[in-house]
Design a protein around this motif. Structure first.
Motif, PDB file in Angstrom:
ATOM      1  N   UNK A  35       0.839  -1.204   0.000  1.00 31.23           N
ATOM      2  CA  UNK A  35       0.000   0.000   0.000  1.00 31.23           C
ATOM      3  C   UNK A  35       0.869   1.248   0.000  1.00 31.23           C
ATOM      4  N   UNK A  36       1.915   1.241   0.810  1.00 31.16           N
ATOM      5  CA  UNK A  36       2.820   2.390   0.896  1.00 31.16           C
ATOM      6  C   UNK A  36       3.486   2.678  -0.449  1.00 31.16           C
ATOM      7  N   UNK A  37       3.968   1.618  -1.122  1.00 34.71           N
ATOM      8  CA  UNK A  37       4.673   1.808  -2.387  1.00 34.71           C
ATOM      9  C   UNK A  37       3.732   2.092  -3.549  1.00 34.71           C
ATOM     10  N   UNK A  38       2.440   2.053  -3.310  1.00 33.16           N
ATOM     11  CA  UNK A  38       1.470   2.492  -4.299  1.00 33.16           C
ATOM     12  C   UNK A  38       0.981   3.902  -3.977  1.00 33.16           C
ATOM     13  N   UNK A  39       0.819   4.197  -2.694  1.00 36.58           N
ATOM     14  CA  UNK A  39       0.273   5.488  -2.280  1.00 36.58           C
ATOM     15  C   UNK A  39       1.276   6.634  -2.460  1.00 36.58           C
ATOM     16  N   UNK A  40       2.548   6.386  -2.267  1.00 45.24           N
ATOM     17  CA  UNK A  40       3.542   7.467  -2.378  1.00 45.24           C
ATOM     18  C   UNK A  40       3.585   8.053  -3.794  1.00 45.24           C
ATOM     19  N   UNK A  41       3.749   7.241  -4.859  1.00 50.05           N
ATOM     20  CA  UNK A  41       3.737   7.875  -6.184  1.00 50.05           C
ATOM     21  C   UNK A  41       2.369   8.444  -6.567  1.00 50.05           C
ATOM     22  N   UNK A  42       1.287   7.858  -6.051  1.00 51.92           N
ATOM     23  CA  UNK A  42      -0.042   8.413  -6.346  1.00 51.92           C
ATOM     24  C   UNK A  42      -0.184   9.793  -5.710  1.00 51.92           C
ATOM     25  N   UNK A  43       0.232   9.923  -4.474  1.00 57.04           N
ATOM     26  CA  UNK A  43       0.177  11.221  -3.803  1.00 57.04           C
ATOM     27  C   UNK A  43       1.072  12.242  -4.470  1.00 57.04           C
ATOM     28  N   UNK A  44       2.248  11.809  -4.882  1.00 54.31           N
ATOM     29  CA  UNK A  44       3.165  12.738  -5.552  1.00 54.31           C
ATOM     30  C   UNK A  44       2.599  13.180  -6.901  1.00 54.31           C
ATOM     31  N   UNK A  45       1.937  12.268  -7.605  1.00 46.51           N
ATOM     32  CA  UNK A  45       1.311  12.631  -8.875  1.00 46.51           C
ATOM     33  C   UNK A  45       0.203  13.650  -8.691  1.00 46.51           C
ATOM     34  N   UNK A  46      -0.608  13.472  -7.654  1.00 44.19           N
ATOM     35  CA  UNK A  46      -1.664  14.445  -7.359  1.00 44.19           C
ATOM     36  C   UNK A  46      -1.044  15.792  -6.998  1.00 44.19           C
ATOM     37  N   UNK A  47       0.034  15.777  -6.237  1.00 40.63           N
ATOM     38  CA  UNK A  47       0.730  17.012  -5.877  1.00 40.63           C
ATOM     39  C   UNK A  47       1.259  17.720  -7.119  1.00 40.63           C
ATOM     40  N   UNK A  48       1.806  16.969  -8.060  1.00 38.93           N
ATOM     41  CA  UNK A  48       2.325  17.564  -9.291  1.00 38.93           C
ATOM     42  C   UNK A  48       1.201  18.207 -10.111  1.00 38.93           C
TER      43      UNK A  48
END
Length: 75
Positions: A19-32
């Motif tokens: 979950x962590x290794x999926x949520x981190x890039x998803x959150x970063x993509x939303x931030x971008x």
């Protein structure tokens, strides 16, 4: 040939790690996307989608490699 994301590694067996290794890039993509960088947002959300597929749809915990047994040091 090595895979881009080795889902068979024993480090990814716990659910919280996947979950962590999926949520981190998803959150970063939303931030971008929120800061006005759609190119990088697309890259990171694509990476999150790839991780989600590998960790939740194609993942088989029985297929995960077992760590090698501890062996005594060789003289």
């Amino acid at each position: 040939m090595k895979k881009f994301l080795d889902t068979d590694h024993p480090w990814f067996r716990p659910l919280w790690m996947r979950i962590l290794f999926t949520a981190i890039p998803a959150g970063w993509g939303v931030l971008e996307f929120a800061t006005g960088s759609p190119f990088w947002g697309t890259i990171f959300l694509g990476l999150a989608a790839y991780a989600a597929y590998g960790f939740f749809f194609d993942f088989n915990p029985d297929r995960a490699k077992q760590p090698p047994p501890d062996e005594p040091p060789q003289p």
